[in-house]
Design a protein around this motif. Structure first.
Motif, PDB file in Angstrom:
ATOM      1  N   ARG A 127       0.816  -1.215   0.000  1.00 48.98           N
ATOM      2  CA  ARG A 127       0.000   0.000   0.000  1.00 48.98           C
ATOM      3  C   ARG A 127       0.847   1.261   0.000  1.00 48.98           C
ATOM      4  NH1 ARG A 127      -4.474  -1.729   4.608  1.00 48.98           N
ATOM      5  NH2 ARG A 127      -5.581  -3.279   3.335  1.00 48.98           N
ATOM      6  N   SER A 128       2.113   1.136   0.279  1.00 52.76           N
ATOM      7  CA  SER A 128       2.990   2.300   0.313  1.00 52.76           C
ATOM      8  C   SER A 128       3.229   2.806  -1.108  1.00 52.76           C
ATOM      9  CB  SER A 128       4.320   1.950   0.985  1.00 52.76           C
ATOM     10  OG  SER A 128       5.187   3.054   0.993  1.00 52.76           O
ATOM     11  N   ARG A 129       3.032   4.091  -1.313  1.00 48.93           N
ATOM     12  CA  ARG A 129       3.135   4.664  -2.650  1.00 48.93           C
ATOM     13  C   ARG A 129       4.556   5.113  -2.988  1.00 48.93           C
ATOM     14  NH1 ARG A 129      -2.300   8.519  -3.012  1.00 48.93           N
ATOM     15  NH2 ARG A 129      -3.831   6.850  -2.632  1.00 48.93           N
ATOM     16  N   GLU A 130       5.357   5.410  -2.007  1.00 52.14           N
ATOM     17  CA  GLU A 130       6.684   5.971  -2.241  1.00 52.14           C
ATOM     18  C   GLU A 130       7.774   4.917  -2.090  1.00 52.14           C
ATOM     19  OE1 GLU A 130       7.100   9.173   0.428  1.00 52.14           O
ATOM     20  OE2 GLU A 130       5.506  10.401  -0.457  1.00 52.14           O
ATOM     21  N   ASN A 177      -0.780  -6.204  -7.418  1.00 55.10           N
ATOM     22  CA  ASN A 177      -0.436  -4.825  -7.087  1.00 55.10           C
ATOM     23  C   ASN A 177      -0.119  -4.049  -8.365  1.00 55.10           C
ATOM     24  OD1 ASN A 177       1.966  -2.750  -6.199  1.00 55.10           O
ATOM     25  ND2 ASN A 177       0.351  -2.938  -4.672  1.00 55.10           N
ATOM     26  N   SER A 195       1.264  -1.092  -8.759  1.00 54.24           N
ATOM     27  CA  SER A 195       2.476  -0.274  -8.808  1.00 54.24           C
ATOM     28  C   SER A 195       3.751  -1.095  -8.979  1.00 54.24           C
ATOM     29  CB  SER A 195       2.585   0.558  -7.532  1.00 54.24           C
ATOM     30  OG  SER A 195       2.644  -0.284  -6.388  1.00 54.24           O
TER      31      SER A 195
END
Length: 1370
Positions: free
Chosen positions: A566-569, A602, A604
């Protein structure tokens, strides 16, 4: 996977339940003004002290934003009222009992559908009433016991539920779900403190003794246990007897008595609650220990340990007491069963059932029996074995666990104590739980938890949890036993009730309980504010400690990976490292697969990360012992790795710098001629489809396909093949774009892409479907470079056809190939006409090449091969060319302001399914959208053979177009003519006009205010040359759309007696008054067409309808023309009768006349109206009643008068034409004369009246034209003589500007003429000032038409002399 609260039901009518139970405490209603004033005074200053109170325990409620907020009235005193009630819920959750004092309410379960269609359970009030019969007694305890069914079809399932109520008088009463009293027992004279039940449970282990069913009743110093089998039989017998007495009142057998035991509990100061643990047997060591403690050193020990019933009580002095009753130490008592019948039974029922009730017929003896209480047996003393002494602590409740080895106890110190009942010790204590309510949850191990265990013979494990509800804090907690942590906590509010039954069905045994699968809720939380019934769902693994369960650790790692994703960075390399470590650390195969699925889904994560992590996991599994590796997980990793590799290869090929140049051998032969033939239409089609439109970026076909979407759309089968999953149309098109769009546009190596897909194992049929979907979807881009894209499509289609499994080796060219049939099915269903046609060109050429090569290899012949496959392609291409031209026409945009919606789209499938009239229906809708006038459409159809005719379409009435618009209109006309040439049969003029007529009348029916639509529908109907089709269409229009509104307008005018106003017309007819006028005129024309067609039917043969050879396979609804030919013939006099009425209504509405139209007809004529036009009705015949004829005559005379008044003075000259429609139309006099002939009115009277009215209006030239048609000249002359006298009287006597000559002339007139002129009234003239030459001409006419022997002939001569003299003077 954590604890959750799940709502399984909801209470209805909470306010009704509260108002009924607390009816005596209702405050007196205040007046409305005083109540509003009080609310206003108190509404401003409550926030301060409310917030001060909420600073403590209420913080948890404030944090719980998920709790719904309702007003005070709905919640019922804030929900606290439920704490003052006795509440019990059936284990099956189908019956809830709420009681207070002597009142009780029963709520039964019902299933209903919510707004979304989902089934939900609600508890509705099924019975309410008063239970207590003795004065002053109140309900003190209650339980609901479901009784098992004894039927073979439903063995082990609940049959009905018995409600057991304990009262403060000592009585225990048993009721049905409907409140019918079955049994009433007085077993002890003290108040009943608590009722509890124990039902049969299958022993978990062979050494555990079976526990029998029983009902236990606690009194302040006694405990009564009723045997479950005896109670079950008695309740069934009583219920059957009450049912029989209700039905017939017949005598039945006395039910068996209840068997119970009564113990006098000693050595304890106060007892408030108890638990009956059941029968237990001590081991030898415990037996010797107890014997030595109780009997001393010399105590004797029996050979076998005795069976004992264990009872645990809570209260004070001691805090907890343990009682043991040795089996056989007390004989069961037999009670006399006092049967009770509900008070609703009549007195006759009591007398009929008096035999089995044991009551005497004497009323006095009956009253004596009721007053005396039954005999109460003495209790058997039972001393306490041991207890937990705590002088200051007082127990409040005890809750026994399902395994009967643990119990939870609450006390007045706010503690919750966990007791080990086997050892009689306290093993755990919680503090800070004042007024706590307890429950237990027993959770079975899920299937698959112990799959890795070497032994699969172990039974499923069970986990035990204690549920604690702390109302002071409004929190519900779940604790793992015995020393486990808290596994769940929920903010639920401060006024809930935790309902825990602790038992199941009564009446089952070790045989009937084997197949029992009754769904029961172990713990239920009732929220009185919302009425929700919720239960707690707990996963089994929460009971396992971290030291003993690898699953708990795996779940923690899975949660960690989920948080990481869930971390975007997060950098891709960090994500790859962390994900690889987590996947390798997880031990359980199912969780490892779940973690890998989370990573692969996922969005990303880059494809390189997914590939490396999956390959690392796969390599790790391959290095392990094959027996320890889960084959499912290994297969999953292998398949996902294969898919990721395929994704990488295809993307690499599309991004290659050097594109493959198509070989000259792959260039199609013969397609150039096809393209040149349809090039003009393709160019026009491309112009019409290239208009800008709004779309979302994520829906664009140019959006790149993510690897996650690629993995979800393709799965790997067990045999290693890849299968494409068609989840949605958008995802399917994206996958096709990813595979083939670069090849079609010449940006990717075609043969390498096809080879890669073939080696991957995807079936050629699915690749073909993907290719065609891309080709059809990207039509706009393809039309920009049609030659190049067609050449690439030819190469791709040829490569796919040569794949193994595409075209069968055993295929006979004389039969239909499934491969090419799939192509035809796809393009036949497509709405993209241009792309479908070009695909058909290519497929036709490829199929022909394939068939030719097969024929050459087999026959070595120079003859041209003829096959069924090629014939089907010829038909398909012909159909697609027709569809392209038709679709191009339908895409032509309508003029601004025209009616209609978006452009229609057609395909071969829709046209075939539309039936023989589908094509004409599509074009007729286009005509309506373009507002094309009927005469303009006729002009186009008549000139369609002349290609050089300058046909200009007036698409909008009154519009002045520029040169560009005229050019567009010319192109549109040519396009329409081209469509008609391609469909000579389906768009024949009669069929075309018939569909246009029907389309316009359908659109008019949607918006009746648009009278123009109905007028144009009638005009299209007039253009139909075949009287057979005209007759059928007219009949269908009348019966389907017209007659209902026509009759409504007629009855409305008959009711009001005049032309109705706009408001009444809209209310009854559905349109305004102006629209009704236009509607009546269209009705007259429609009925006239119907009569003319009926007259010409026999002279002309019926037309033969046919379709084009390429479209002969149409299957669907019949066309309008076919339906018209199937209509029955009409009854001509009945149609004429309705046409007469329509003309009268149209006339009355046009001139706003007062008339009751039905009153102009006799009873036969009235009864014939609005009947089916095909039936023969009794029509008026013979001479009419003179009074009725006089009414008709007066109406027609008023019509002529109104018409003359409507004509402007400017139109007095006959050279100026009158308008073609409206009240000034010139055909109204002739219409009135036609109506006069049908209404039996003398037409000469109408002509004379018309002549007089015209002269009266000053319209002398028009009056002279009508005068020649008058037959009775004498009467007309007399009438005109008076009118001439009025004119002359006005000129000589009443004119303000009289001349001297006129005065002298008046003096020279004869006395008779002068007296006659003075008697005339010029006020009756609407136009008294008329030119003198006109009056002179009128007098000349008078002298001509009056005979010399007429009485007024001399007067006419005097008038002539006077007028001539006056003219001479002027």
């Amino acid at each position: 996977m954590s604890c959750s609260l799940w709502e399984f039901g909801r209470l209805q009518e909470l306010k009704t339940v509260r108002d009924y139970l607390f009816e005596s405490q209702k405050p007196e209603p205040k007046p409305a003004e005083e109540q509003n004033q009080t609310e206003n005074e108190l509404s401003w200053d409550t926030s301060d002290w409310e917030s001060s109170w909420d600073t403590g325990d209420n913080k948890e409620d404030e944090a719980n934003s998920a709790m719904p907020q309702v007003n005070e009235e709905t919640s019922g005193q804030g929900g606290a009222w439920l704490q003052d009630c006795v509440v019990s819920l059936s284990p099956c959750s189908d019956l809830l009992v709420v009681a207070r004092e002597q009142k009780a309410v029963f709520l039964s379960a019902k299933w209903r559908s919510d707004d979304s269609g989902r089934e939900e359970m609600t508890l509705d009030v099924s019975w309410s009433g008063t239970l207590g019969t003795d004065e002053g007694e109140c309900v003190s305890s209650s339980i609901c016991i479901p009784l098992a069914s004894q039927k073979r079809s439903s063995t082990g399932r609940p049959d009905w539920t018995c409600v057991v109520m304990g009262f403060s008088s000592g009585y225990v009463r048993f009721y049905t779900e409907s409140g019918v009293l079955l049994l009433a027992q007085l077993l002890h004279e003290d108040p009943v403190l608590r009722l509890k039940c124990r039902t049969y449970e299958i022993p978990r282990h062979p050494g555990v003794s079976e526990q029998h069913e029983e009902l236990s009743i606690l009194y302040p110093a006694a405990l009564v246990t009723i045997d479950g089998f005896s109670l079950f039989q008695s309740l069934r017998a009583c219920r059957n007897q009450v049912a029989r007495a209700t039905a017939a009142g017949s005598d039945v057998i006395q039910p068996p008595p209840l068997a119970y035991k009564k113990w006098g509990l000693q050595d304890m100061d106060t007892i408030v609650d108890h638990s009956s643990v059941g029968v237990m047997t001590l081991c030898v060591f415990d037996q010797m220990k107890n014997a030595s403690i109780l009997g001393g050193f010399n105590a004797s020990v029996k050979g076998s340990p005795p069976a004992m019933s264990q009872y645990v009580t809570v209260g004070g002095g001691p805090y907890t007491g343990f009682y043991y009753a040795v089996e056989g130490s007390s004989q069961p008592l037999l009670s006399h069963v006092a049967l009770a019948v509900a008070t609703k039974l009549t007195s006759a029922l009591f007398s009929a059932a008096s035999g089995w009730l044991g009551w005497n017929k004497n009323k006095q003896e009956e009253e004596v029996v009721q007053k005396h209480k039954p005999k109460v047996e003495p209790a058997t003393p039972l001393g306490i074995r041991f207890g937990l002494p705590d002088s200051r602590r007082h127990g409040e409740s005890i809750c026994l666990s399902p395994c009967s080895t643990l119990a939870g106890v609450t006390d007045d110190f706010g503690r919750v104590t966990l007791l080990d009942l086997c050892r009689g010790i306290s093993i755990r204590m919680w503090k800070g739980y004042r007024d706590a309510q307890l429950g237990w949850l027993q959770v079975l191990e899920e299937h698959g938890e112990r799959d890795l265990s070497p032994s699969t013979s172990h039974p499923r494990r069970r986990a035990l949890f204690m549920v604690i509800y702390a109302p002071r804090r409004g929190i519900l907690e779940v604790w793992a036993m015995q020393h486990g942590p808290r596994v769940g906590a929920f903010n639920v509010g401060k006024h809930c009730r935790l309902l825990y039954a602790g038992y199941h069905l009564m009446g089952v045994n070790n045989v009937t309980s084997q197949g029992r699968q009754v769904h029961t809720q172990q713990v239920c939380l009732l929220d009185p504010i919302t009425g929700a019934l919720r239960t707690v769902n707990i996963p089994f693994h929460l009971a396992l400690s971290d030291k003993k369960s690898e699953r708990a650790k795996d779940m923690h790692l899975l949660k960690r990976l989920t948080t990481l994703l869930r971390s975007r960075e997060l950098q891709p390399d960090v994500l790859e490292t962390e994900a690889r470590g987590v996947l390798l650390d997880i031990k359980h195969p199912a969780i490892k697969k779940q973690a890998l699925e989370s990573l692969l889904s996922n969005k990303s994560a880059p494809v390189s990360c997914l590939t490396n992590v999956t390959r690392g996991l796969y390599d790790g599994l391959k290095q392990q012992n094959p027996e320890e590796v889960d084959p499912t997980l290994l297969q999953f990793c292998s398949s996902q790795l294969k898919l990721l590799q395929l994704y990488t290869d295809i993307r690499r090929l599309h991004s290659a710098a050097d594109s493959e140049v198509c070989c000259t051998n792959d260039s199609p032969t013969g397609i150039e001629e096809d393209l040149s033939r349809v090039a003009p239409t393709l160019q026009r089609y491309a112009q019409l489809t290239s208009r800008p439109s709004v779309s979302f970026a994520q829906d664009s076909p140019d959006c790149p396909l993510r690897p996650q979407a690629f993995l979800t759309q393709i799965e790997c089968t067990a045999d290693g093949e890849l299968r494409v999953l068609r989840t949605s149309e958008v995802e399917w098109n994206l996958l096709g774009n990813f595979m083939f769009w670069g090849c079609l546009f010449g940006q990717s190596p075609l043969h390498q892409v096809c080879d890669t897909l073939q080696q991957a194992g995807i079936r050629p049929q699915q690749l073909l479907s993907l290719l065609l979907s891309v080709w059809l979807q990207r039509e706009r881009e393809m039309l920009r470079k049609p030659e190049e894209t067609v050449r690439n499509l030819h190469t791709l289609l040829l490569s796919l056809s040569n794949m193994k499994g595409a075209v069968e080796e055993s295929w006979d060219p004389q039969s239909v190939s499934p491969w090419w049939q799939q192509v035809r099915i796809t393009i036949v269903q497509s709405y993209n006409a241009a792309a479908a046609l070009l695909a058909a060109f290519v497929a036709h050429r490829v199929a022909k090449e394939s068939i030719t090569s097969r024929a050459d290899s087999k026959l070595q012949s120079e003859w041209e091969t003829v096959s069924l496959e090629l014939e089907q392609w010829v038909v398909c291409v012909r159909q697609l060319e027709d569809v392209l031209v038709l679709q191009t026409l339908l895409l032509v945009p309508p003029p601004q302001g025209a009616a209609g919606g978006a452009a229609a789209h057609c395909s071969i499938k829709t046209l075939l399914e539309g039936g023989t009239g589908g094509i004409a229906d599509s074009v007729s809708k286009w005509v309506f959208r373009h507002n094309l006038a009927p005469e303009r459409l006729k002009e186009v159809l008549l000139k369609e053979d002349d290609q050089e005719a300058d046909v200009k379409l007036d698409l909008k009435a009154g519009s002045e177009g520029t040169g560009q618009k005229d050019q567009n209109d010319k192109e549109t006309a040519e396009l329409l003519a081209s469509v008609c040439r391609r469909f000579p049969n389906s768009l024949s003029p009669d069929l075309f006009f018939a569909h246009c007529c029907w389309e316009y009348v359908v659109q008019w029916n949607k918006d009746p205010e648009e009278g123009r639509l109905l007028c144009w529908a009638v005009e299209h109907l007039k253009l139909v040359s075949s009287p057979h089709i005209q007759l059928g269409i007219s009949s269908m229009m009348w019966s389907t759309f017209i007659v209902k509104r026509f009759s409504a307008a007629c009855y409305l005018m008959e009711k009001v007696g005049k032309a109705p106003k706009d408001r009444l017309c809209r209310r009854d007819v559905g349109m305004g008054d102006k629209a009704v006028t236009s509607f009546m005129g269209c009705c007259v024309q429609l009925l006239q067409i119907l009569m003319e067609a009926d007259s010409a039917v026999e002279e002309v043969p019926a037309p033969e309808l046919s379709v084009e050879e390429a479209w002969c396979g149409a299957e669907g609804p019949a066309s309008i023309a076919e339906l018209a030919l199937e209509q029955k013939g009409i009854h001509y006099p009945l149609v004429q009768h309705h046409c007469l009425l329509a003309s009268l209504l149209h006339t009355a509405m046009t001139f706003s006349l007062k008339v009751k139209p039905l009153s102009l007809f006799d009873s036969k004529g009235k009864n014939a109206f609005f009947r089916d036009l095909t039936t023969i009705q009794l029509m008026p015949s013979g001479d009419m009643d003179p009074s009725l004829v006089l009414l008709r005559q007066e109406f027609l005379l008023r019509v002529l008068t109104s018409w003359v008044q409507a004509i402007d003075s400017n139109s007095s000259s006959s050279s100026l034409p009158l308008p073609p429609s409206g009240p000034k139309a010139g055909w109204w006099p002739s219409t009135c004369l036609e109506l006069a002939a049908l209404l039996q009115v003398n037409p000469d009277i109408l002509r004379r009246h018309l002549v007089c009215e015209l002269y009266n209006q000053g319209l002398d030239p028009r009056a002279e034209e009508v005068m020649f048609e008058v037959e009775d000249k004498d009467v007309l002359g007399s009438q005109l003589l008076v009118l001439t006298g009025q004119r002359l009287s006005y000129s000589l006597l009443h004119n303000q500007s009289q001349t001297q000559a006129a005065m002298e002339l008046l003096a020279r007139l004869p006395p008779t003429l002068c007296t006659w002129l003075k008697a005339m009234d010029p006020g009756e003239l609407r136009c008294p000032l008329v030119a003198l030459p006109q009056t002179s001409r009128l007098v000349g006419r008078l002298v001509e038409i009056l005979p010399e022997n007429h009485a007024q002939y001399s007067l006419a001569l005097h008038l002539l002399e006077a007028v001539e003299a006056l003219a001479t003077e002027d």
